[in-house]
Design an enzyme around this catalytic site. Structure first.
Site, mmCIF file in Angstrom:
data_model
loop_
_atom_site.group_PDB
_atom_site.id
_atom_site.type_symbol
_atom_site.label_atom_id
_atom_site.label_comp_id
_atom_site.label_asym_id
_atom_site.label_seq_id
_atom_site.Cartn_x
_atom_site.Cartn_y
_atom_site.Cartn_z
ATOM 1 N N PHE A 54 -3.171 8.000 -0.790
ATOM 2 C CA PHE A 54 -3.023 6.655 -0.223
ATOM 3 C C PHE A 54 -3.881 5.648 -0.985
ATOM 4 O O PHE A 54 -5.026 5.935 -1.345
ATOM 5 C CB PHE A 54 -3.437 6.694 1.259
ATOM 6 C CG PHE A 54 -3.618 5.347 1.897
ATOM 7 C CD1 PHE A 54 -2.552 4.455 1.993
ATOM 8 C CD2 PHE A 54 -4.852 4.975 2.417
ATOM 9 C CE1 PHE A 54 -2.726 3.208 2.587
ATOM 10 C CE2 PHE A 54 -5.023 3.740 3.013
ATOM 11 C CZ PHE A 54 -3.961 2.862 3.097
ATOM 12 N N HIS A 55 -3.317 4.460 -1.216
ATOM 13 C CA HIS A 55 -4.044 3.339 -1.818
ATOM 14 C C HIS A 55 -3.961 2.154 -0.869
ATOM 15 O O HIS A 55 -2.892 1.587 -0.653
ATOM 16 C CB HIS A 55 -3.429 2.971 -3.175
ATOM 17 C CG HIS A 55 -4.264 2.001 -3.968
ATOM 18 N ND1 HIS A 55 -4.719 0.808 -3.471
ATOM 19 C CD2 HIS A 55 -4.724 2.059 -5.250
ATOM 20 C CE1 HIS A 55 -5.417 0.165 -4.389
ATOM 21 N NE2 HIS A 55 -5.434 0.910 -5.490
ATOM 22 N N SER A 56 -5.114 1.778 -0.310
ATOM 23 C CA SER A 56 -5.159 0.655 0.631
ATOM 24 C C SER A 56 -5.064 -0.679 -0.109
ATOM 25 O O SER A 56 -5.210 -0.751 -1.336
ATOM 26 C CB SER A 56 -6.471 0.713 1.421
ATOM 27 O OG SER A 56 -6.589 -0.406 2.275
ATOM 28 N N ALA A 103 0.842 -1.190 0.000
ATOM 29 C CA ALA A 103 0.000 0.000 0.000
ATOM 30 C C ALA A 103 0.880 1.243 0.000
ATOM 31 O O ALA A 103 1.550 1.526 0.997
ATOM 32 C CB ALA A 103 -0.906 -0.005 1.228
ATOM 33 N N PRO A 104 0.915 1.991 -1.107
ATOM 34 C CA PRO A 104 1.759 3.197 -1.165
ATOM 35 C C PRO A 104 1.051 4.412 -0.606
ATOM 36 O O PRO A 104 -0.179 4.530 -0.678
ATOM 37 C CB PRO A 104 1.996 3.352 -2.671
ATOM 38 C CG PRO A 104 0.718 2.841 -3.279
ATOM 39 C CD PRO A 104 0.249 1.715 -2.388
#
Length: 965
Positions: free
Chosen positions: A808-810, A789-790
């Site tokens: 944010f990407h979960s 996750a970035p």
């Protein structure tokens, strides 16, 4: 000047003087023009002409050429008077050089004379139209002058009479001129982009050096023009092919012999067209090959897993069919048909259906790999012709990288391009057809006969080919790939894609030249060790140090490509290229598996092991180098005193010219792409910040077209100041080694943070901002099972107020523990800053449930932009310390699989105006108001109401929502 003298009436001579005086007068008046302006300007307006847009005296203390000659009276007038006087000797100099070199049947002197005339006219253009008068035309004419300096300089060296002193001076001065361009550009970037005090002064020194070297180069003609007596009559017979200036000495003969291979043979238009066609055909090969993974990727992307279309990557192993003698004979004898059939890979853009289109590309890849393997095998019996084919294949890669830079990392002839998104497919296809015809006009040198090269191992050679092609494709098919490997956010401490990309091209050029001229040197263990060192530095380090390793690796890869491919061509093509491309495919899958481990069988075994991919690549290349060195040793033992056959290297000067031209074209594109935006937000009068979040699905729309243009239009029309992009890392073979953020940032006038680089094993998170990015850090959140996750944590300067933005990407739905850990990590990260903040995110949760209550909590201090919006699962906007005024959801049309969510915030002018986070009652905090109660500048565009435009419209609520608090 000699005294006037009358001669007999028949001769008609009234006045005569030595031709060298044309050169000396040109030199003297040209230097006088620049130096008089410098002296007078420094005496009268010193502080003004050293002042630039950022600094003045004492930080900057030496004026640039443009400031000296173009900004003030009387120095500007002095310069223009003398430069006008210079034009007469300048035109005479070009004319005399033509007369000196013109011979019956030679076309090169005419071409050089034309370039000299155009160069003279453009010189008048950029000197009389200063940057103060018209900055664009000044720059255009300046670039044109430098471009035409290349054929003029090269032509003067090639056509130079057999005068060792003149040749030596010309080579040194030309090398100095073009070598000075490198530090010139570097210090201009330091001034323009990084705003380094004193950098413009150093830039000015290099700029003045260019002037001195440029005029000095033309002054060398004085050594040649001494053969002229201007009547105009040639008194020594040089223009008839005989030189009486001196008796050849041993030193002269040695000097001439040293340059004979490169300069002795006349340039011919036919040969130039051959090389141009060869290189363009090589460009077509790389265009088709690099499009395959991109088109295949479309299908697992939409299937969210293995789709079956991945099998098409094996179309590259078509050279294995050459193991069958009848097929080998058929293909070798019908190379034109095979190469022309490969153009189906370019014509695929005409096919609307993605399924049929990818099969057309697969067929093109199969045909082009088969055709090139057969051509190299056929031509392997003639060293010069083989080298020419190898150079066409490899220099075509450099041309592909140049084209991709000019088109913002998209190749204009890819089948994901068409007229609507900037493609030049029809033009590229027509040129490809013409190039293929000319490329195959020579008869094959051998047919279905067994290969003649028995020494060395074909299997080891295939290892080298597999590793080499993967390295060239994965690292060098785009100039920004390795730059993004070493990118680590703001403040900028390393290279930038749209400014420093030429360094990669320059390193590739150096490698090609070394591979051509010193194959024995690059094919050693020492050179291999240096290449491995560069690969290690690139893999382990960031910023400039990591990029230095990348440049070393780049030079080595392009240098070793010449001997490795040449050696492979002399063995069984079915093994060297068939098995070689099979190994290439395996490493391609390997480098996909390291990031796609959550979706592929056996993926966890190689999770995040880019270092293993690099090690495998270099070991494969090492196997090829071992085979090359062993074979050379065996050949040396068999021939104790081997006689080195004279190789016809006439084609090399054309290839060197192509390399020079491609570098110039890249620099021209680099200039056009140089950051020049003012980065103004849309509504500064209201202190408004409009923020958006969009999952862009790797910039491929639902119909497999590149989607940057359509994304750009929607972001611009919605007046978005800050936008987070997710699923944005395209720097892999399967995604075309692209970077959408470059186009969006430059076209929209925004700063960009690419986020965690391609060697960080995420699907990508990027940030675009109209506001300066003061600082940014990249985070990889806890992901013990699923995909990484970035996150980006950036601090922006918004109207003088520091505002934090998180992108944010979960992780995916299948890994709840990953998502729980990630929510806790991000909540603490957001809670660690007291500044006003915005989260632009992909959370994978229902509103008001589960992890949502970790993100929206006293720990984070964040609020949901609209808690009543219960239709969300993925995209969320959270905030604190700001006054939220509006929220909208805009349909995506067919651009991607997710909408664009947008929110509007008013930024407080001071800390006392910060909006309280958890003290205000919820009923007050979330109170909505009608649009008419909202200030005009705070409203969303009306064009997206109702049916909207291009299928973009407000949806879910059918209209934007506005808030009172």
């Amino acid at each position: 000047m000699a005294a006037s003298r009358y001669k007999d009436k028949d001769a008609g001579v009234v006045l005569s003087f030595g031709g060298q005086w044309v050169s000396w007068s040109h030199t003297a008046v040209a230097y006088l023009a620049f130096l008089s302006a410098l002296i007078v300007g420094s005496a009268l307006h010193y502080n003004k002409i050293v002042q630039n847009e950022w600094y003045g005296y004492p930080d900057e203390w030496f004026p640039s050429v443009s400031a000296t000659i173009g900004d003030r009276y009387p120095e500007r007038s002095l310069f223009m008077i003398f430069i006008a006087i210079t034009s007469g000797p300048r035109f005479a100099l070009v004319g005399l050089f033509y007369l000196l070199t013109a011979k019956p049947g030679r076309s090169l002197p005419k071409a050089v004379a034309i370039s000299g005339l155009i160069r003279t006219l453009t010189c008048g253009g950029w000197t009389y139209i200063t940057s103060t008068d018209d900055h664009d035309w000044h720059d255009i004419l300046m670039i044109a002058y430098i471009v035409f300096t290349i054929p003029w300089t090269t032509g003067c060296i090639v056509l130079s009479p057999p005068n060792p002193k003149a040749i030596k001076y010309r080579k040194y001065l030309a090398a100095g001129f073009f070598g000075t361009l490198v530090p010139l550009v570097y210090f201009f970037i330091q001034h323009k982009v990084h705003r380094v005090a004193g950098a413009y002064t150093i830039y000015a020194f290099f700029e003045w050096t260019l002037i001195l070297l440029d005029v000095a180069f033309d002054a060398v003609t004085a050594l040649d023009f001494s053969t002229f007596e201007v009547v105009i009559r040639d008194v020594k017979g040089t223009t008839k092919g005989a030189s009486k200036s001196s008796v050849p000495t041993a030193a002269t003969e040695k000097e001439n012999e040293a340059i004979a291979d490169f300069f002795a043979t006349e340039y011919r238009l036919s040969d130039a067209l051959d090389i141009a066609a060869d290189v363009y055909h090589g460009f077509v090969f790389w265009s088709i090959l690099t499009s395959l993974g991109l088109c295949v990727w479309y299908f697992p992307l939409w299937h969210m897993g293995i789709s079956g279309f991945e099998a098409l990557i094996m179309t590259t192993v078509s050279p294995a069919f050459l193991a069958i003698k009848p097929i080998r004979s058929l293909v070798v004898k019908n190379q034109r048909a095979v190469h022309l059939s490969s153009l189906a890979g370019l014509a695929a853009y005409l096919v609307e259906d993605p399924t049929y289109r990818v099969f057309a590309v697969g067929f093109g890849v199969s045909a082009t790999c088969l055709g090139w393997a057969a051509t190299l095998y056929s031509d392997s019996v003639q060293p010069a012709r083989l080298e020419r084919r190898v150079l066409a294949w490899t220099v075509g890669l450099l041309m592909s990288s140049v084209a991709k830079f000019a088109w913002y990392t998209n190749n204009p002839i890819w089948p994901i391009m068409h007229a609507a998104n900037g493609g030049w497919n029809a033009t590229g296809l027509v040129l490809a057809g013409l190039a293929a015809f000319r490329f195959t006009r020579l008869a094959p040198l051998q047919g279905g006969n067994p290969v003649s090269e028995k020494s060395g191992s074909a299997v080891l050679s295939s290892f080298g080919i597999g590793g080499l092609f993967f390295a060239l494709h994965s690292l060098l098919s785009d100039t920004s790939t390795m730059i993004l490997w070493v990118w680590d956010g703001y403040p900028i401490k390393g290279p930038v894609s749209n400014v420093h990309g030429w360094y990669t091209i320059a390193a590739m050029t150096v490698g090609f030249v070394a591979g051509i001229s010193r194959p024995a040197l690059v094919g050693t263990w020492t050179a291999y060790g240096i290449g491995c060192l560069g690969a290690t530095v690139l893999t382990l380090y960031e910023q400039w140090f990591g990029y230095y390793g990348a440049l070393v690796l780049t030079a080595y890869l392009t240098a070793i490509s010449v001997p490795l491919i040449s050696n492979a061509a002399k063995k069984s093509p079915a093994v060297t290229f068939g098995l070689g491309f099979f190994l290439y495919n395996l490493v391609v899958l390997f480098h996909v598996w390291v990031v796609a481990y959550a979706f592929v069988p056996g993926g966890p075994l190689v999770r995040e092991r880019t270092d293993w991919v690099m090690l495998t690549t270099m070991l494969l290349i090492g196997a090829g180098v071992f085979n090359l060195i062993t074979q050379q040793a065996q050949t040396a033992q068999k021939n104790a005193a081997p006689r080195r056959p004279r190789n016809n290297t006439n084609h090399r000067k054309y290839h060197f010219s192509v390399l020079g031209l491609l570098n110039v074209l890249f620099l021209c594109a680099n200039f056009l792409r140089f950051p020049s935006n003012d980065y103004k937000p849309y509504h500064p009068e209201d202190r408004l910040l409009t923020a958006g979040i969009w999952t862009i699905h790797f910039s491929l729309d639902n119909d497999m077209w590149s989607s940057e243009y359509r994304m750009r239009d929607l972001i611009k029309e919605l007046e978005v100041d800050v936008v987070g992009l997710l699923e944005s890392d395209l720097q892999r073979i399967i995604m075309g080694n692209r970077d959408t953020t470059q186009f969006l940032a430059e076209d929209l006038g925004m700063y960009v943070d690419y986020g965690p680089g391609p060697n960080k094993h995420t699907w990508g998170a990027a940030l675009l901002s109209k506001f300066p990015i003061l600082n940014s850090t990249h985070h990889l959140l806890p992901s013990p099972v699923g995909e990484l996750a970035p996150a980006i944590h950036a601090t922006l300067d918004v109207y003088g107020t520091a505002v934090d933005v998180f992108v944010f990407h979960s992780g995916q739905e299948e890994d709840p523990e990953d998502r729980r850990l990630q929510s806790e990590y991000l909540a603490k990260l957001m809670g660690s800053t007291p500044r006003p903040s915005i989260l632009l995110s992909y959370l994978v949760t229902n509103p008001l449930e589960g992890n949502y209550n970790t993100y929206v909590s006293p720990t984070s201090g964040m609020h949901d932009v609209d808690p009543t919006d219960d239709d969300r699962w993925c995209e969320y906007i959270l905030f604190k310390g700001l006054r939220r005024t509006g929220y909208a959801r805009v349909s995506r049309s067919t651009i991607t699989d997710t909408e664009l969510q947008v929110a509007k915030f008013v930024v407080p002018a001071s800390e006392s105006d910060f909006v309280s986070t958890w003290t205000a009652p919820k009923t007050l905090r979330n109170r909505r108001v009608p649009e008419e109660e909202t200030a005009e500048g705070l409203r969303f565009p009306a064009m997206f109401r109702g049916d909207g435009v291009r299928d973009h419209r407000y949806h879910v609520f059918d209209e934007p929502r506005y808030y009172a608090f």
